[in-house]
Design a protein around this motif. Structure first.
Motif, mmCIF file in Angstrom:
data_model
loop_
_atom_site.group_PDB
_atom_site.id
_atom_site.type_symbol
_atom_site.label_atom_id
_atom_site.label_comp_id
_atom_site.label_asym_id
_atom_site.label_seq_id
_atom_site.Cartn_x
_atom_site.Cartn_y
_atom_site.Cartn_z
ATOM 1 N N VAL A 1 -5.236 -2.709 -3.070
ATOM 2 C CA VAL A 1 -4.705 -3.015 -4.401
ATOM 3 C C VAL A 1 -5.773 -2.788 -5.469
ATOM 4 O O VAL A 1 -5.499 -2.230 -6.541
ATOM 5 C CB VAL A 1 -4.187 -4.462 -4.439
ATOM 6 C CG1 VAL A 1 -3.792 -4.861 -5.860
ATOM 7 C CG2 VAL A 1 -3.004 -4.630 -3.499
ATOM 8 N N THR A 2 -7.008 -3.229 -5.183
ATOM 9 C CA THR A 2 -8.103 -3.036 -6.136
ATOM 10 C C THR A 2 -8.352 -1.554 -6.385
ATOM 11 O O THR A 2 -8.544 -1.123 -7.534
ATOM 12 C CB THR A 2 -9.384 -3.693 -5.604
ATOM 13 O OG1 THR A 2 -9.141 -5.083 -5.345
ATOM 14 C CG2 THR A 2 -10.514 -3.566 -6.601
ATOM 15 N N ARG A 3 -8.340 -0.781 -5.336
ATOM 16 C CA ARG A 3 -8.575 0.655 -5.483
ATOM 17 C C ARG A 3 -7.487 1.315 -6.325
ATOM 18 O O ARG A 3 -7.780 2.118 -7.221
ATOM 19 C CB ARG A 3 -8.639 1.274 -4.086
ATOM 20 C CG ARG A 3 -9.073 2.737 -4.073
ATOM 21 C CD ARG A 3 -7.893 3.635 -3.841
ATOM 22 N NE ARG A 3 -8.282 5.024 -3.725
ATOM 23 C CZ ARG A 3 -7.437 6.043 -3.818
ATOM 24 N NH1 ARG A 3 -6.154 5.809 -4.044
ATOM 25 N NH2 ARG A 3 -7.860 7.283 -3.700
ATOM 26 N N SER A 4 -6.221 0.969 -6.074
ATOM 27 C CA SER A 4 -5.113 1.549 -6.846
ATOM 28 C C SER A 4 -5.199 1.154 -8.313
ATOM 29 O O SER A 4 -4.988 1.987 -9.212
ATOM 30 C CB SER A 4 -3.778 1.104 -6.247
ATOM 31 O OG SER A 4 -3.639 1.543 -4.917
ATOM 32 N N ALA A 5 -5.496 -0.135 -8.574
ATOM 33 C CA ALA A 5 -5.597 -0.586 -9.957
ATOM 34 C C ALA A 5 -6.759 0.088 -10.672
ATOM 35 O O ALA A 5 -6.657 0.466 -11.848
ATOM 36 C CB ALA A 5 -5.752 -2.107 -9.995
ATOM 37 N N MET A 6 -7.875 0.258 -9.983
ATOM 38 C CA MET A 6 -9.032 0.904 -10.584
ATOM 39 C C MET A 6 -8.751 2.380 -10.882
ATOM 40 O O MET A 6 -9.156 2.908 -11.929
ATOM 41 C CB MET A 6 -10.233 0.778 -9.652
ATOM 42 C CG MET A 6 -10.842 -0.610 -9.601
ATOM 43 S SD MET A 6 -11.726 -1.046 -11.105
ATOM 44 C CE MET A 6 -13.071 0.133 -11.064
ATOM 45 N N VAL A 7 -8.068 3.058 -9.989
ATOM 46 C CA VAL A 7 -7.735 4.465 -10.213
ATOM 47 C C VAL A 7 -6.858 4.614 -11.444
ATOM 48 O O VAL A 7 -7.051 5.534 -12.261
ATOM 49 C CB VAL A 7 -7.046 5.056 -8.963
ATOM 50 C CG1 VAL A 7 -6.428 6.414 -9.277
ATOM 51 C CG2 VAL A 7 -8.044 5.180 -7.820
ATOM 52 N N LEU B 1 -5.566 -10.277 -9.292
ATOM 53 C CA LEU B 1 -5.385 -11.727 -9.364
ATOM 54 C C LEU B 1 -4.024 -12.144 -8.816
ATOM 55 O O LEU B 1 -3.898 -13.201 -8.189
ATOM 56 C CB LEU B 1 -5.530 -12.203 -10.810
ATOM 57 C CG LEU B 1 -6.960 -12.273 -11.358
ATOM 58 C CD1 LEU B 1 -6.934 -12.645 -12.836
ATOM 59 C CD2 LEU B 1 -7.781 -13.287 -10.579
ATOM 60 N N THR B 2 -3.008 -11.336 -9.061
ATOM 61 C CA THR B 2 -1.681 -11.641 -8.524
ATOM 62 C C THR B 2 -1.714 -11.697 -7.005
ATOM 63 O O THR B 2 -1.199 -12.639 -6.382
ATOM 64 C CB THR B 2 -0.667 -10.584 -8.984
ATOM 65 O OG1 THR B 2 -0.641 -10.536 -10.411
ATOM 66 C CG2 THR B 2 0.722 -10.910 -8.484
ATOM 67 N N ALA C 1 -8.564 -3.996 -14.533
ATOM 68 C CA ALA C 1 -7.838 -3.800 -13.276
ATOM 69 C C ALA C 1 -7.607 -5.103 -12.538
ATOM 70 O O ALA C 1 -6.967 -5.103 -11.483
ATOM 71 C CB ALA C 1 -8.606 -2.827 -12.378
ATOM 72 N N LEU C 2 -8.094 -6.224 -13.060
ATOM 73 C CA LEU C 2 -8.033 -7.480 -12.330
ATOM 74 C C LEU C 2 -6.661 -8.144 -12.345
ATOM 75 O O LEU C 2 -6.426 -9.050 -11.542
ATOM 76 C CB LEU C 2 -9.068 -8.470 -12.908
ATOM 77 C CG LEU C 2 -10.504 -8.292 -12.436
ATOM 78 C CD1 LEU C 2 -11.396 -9.331 -13.086
ATOM 79 C CD2 LEU C 2 -10.600 -8.394 -10.923
#
Length: 318
Positions: A202-208, A243-244, A238-239
């Motif tokens: 999820v972090t990687r997708s949000a950062m991209v 966070l969700t 991207a947090l």
């Protein structure tokens, strides 16, 4: 912000009330007589009737619901007939195991997942990204109970670094608390790594997604160091989805540890629910479920507050 919090609290209260109706009536209409299960199939009708009267099973279901919900409002979760103790005492006793376990597992998951997700996003399309996300996919696919058994075999049976199961309880001395903490290390790792794999993806997708925004290109055009752009600007924005997922994971770690607690023989909330369901101790099941529902509602409220603190646009729009 005050109006937003008031609205969220009202929605949370309505959700809690609706959940209480569902939990109580679904459990009450399940097949099986709790009194007969407790006494056995050979119990006499007189003994069975006396126990049903003591448990209040002879009253109409709506009256029992009103008594139960009024008790919850004042902190009275009822009394367990299996354990001969109040439900609140059982919850507080088991919460001393499940809450530290969930906090440790979520902390480990976060410390692993966010750096891994940022690392993969910064190297999008490269071999490092492919290998990292491939490892995360394996972590998602592996069942946590199988991973728990593997950890027991390696670190408890083979290396003898930590106990294989059981919980000695929290003590008054530092040595006693260290032994209790050691008993939670393997279960926490078994819970954390699969959750870290999900959170890393999820972090990687949000950062991209964030790395393609105009303000990121502007920051780079101004000559900001790549590390500053990545960790200060991109990660903060991207947090929100991260966070969700973290909020949902904490609720899962607190409530969904039935398998892990049984593998490691931990006296936590998950094991309490499992035992109460087997013994048809409905008052315990209802009390624990309502506590977990309230916890999830509070976690969602905390996540919404964090949204507003991280992204000023959300705070101003609300």
């Amino acid at each position: 912000m005050i109006a937003f919090l008031a609205k969220r609290l009202a929605v949370g209260f309505a959700t809690l009330l609706a959940s209480s109706v569902i939990v109580f009536f679904v459990l009450e209409v399940l097949p099986g007589d709790p009194a007969r299960i407790m006494l056995g199939m050979n119990a006499s009708p007189e003994t069975l009737a006396a126990l049903r009267l003591e448990m209040g099973l002879d009253r109409p279901i709506p009256i029992r619901y009103l008594d139960w919900i009024m008790g919850l409002a004042i902190g009275d979760f009822g009394r367990s007939y299996t354990y001969s103790s109040t439900v609140m005492d059982l919850i507080l006793e088991r919460l001393g195991v499940s809450l530290p376990l969930a906090v440790i597992a979520l902390t480990l998951s976060t410390l692993i997942a966010i750096p891994v997700g940022v690392f993969a996003a910064a190297r999008r399309g490269r071999a490092a990204d492919t290998i990292t996300m491939g490892a995360a996919q394996v972590g998602v696919a592996i069942p946590n109970f199988w991973f728990a058994l593997l950890l027991i075999y390696v670190f408890a049976v083979g290396l003898r670094l930590v106990p294989a199961g059981g919980f000695p309880g929290w003590g008054e001395t530092l040595a006693d608390n260290w032994q209790a903490l050691k008993a939670l290390i393997l279960p926490a790792v078994a819970l954390a790594l699969p959750q870290a794999a999900i959170l890393a993806r999820v972090t990687r997708s949000a950062m991209v997604d964030v790395m393609g925004e105009d303000y990121i290109r502007t920051a780079r055009a101004k000559g900001m160091p790549h590390r500053t752009v990545l960790w200060r600007h991109a990660l903060r924005n991207a947090l929100i989805p991260v966070l969700t997922i973290m909020g949902l994971q904490f609720a899962f770690l607190l409530a969904g540890t039935i398998i892990i607690e049984n593998v490691f023989y931990l006296p936590g909330l998950g094991r309490l629910i499992f035992q109460a369901i087997i013994q048809r101790d409905l008052i315990v099941v209802e009390g624990v479920l309502m506590l977990l529902v309230a916890t999830i509602i509070l976690i969602n409220l905390a996540v919404d507050i964090c949204y507003a603190l991280i992204d000023p646009r959300l705070r101003l729009s609300r």
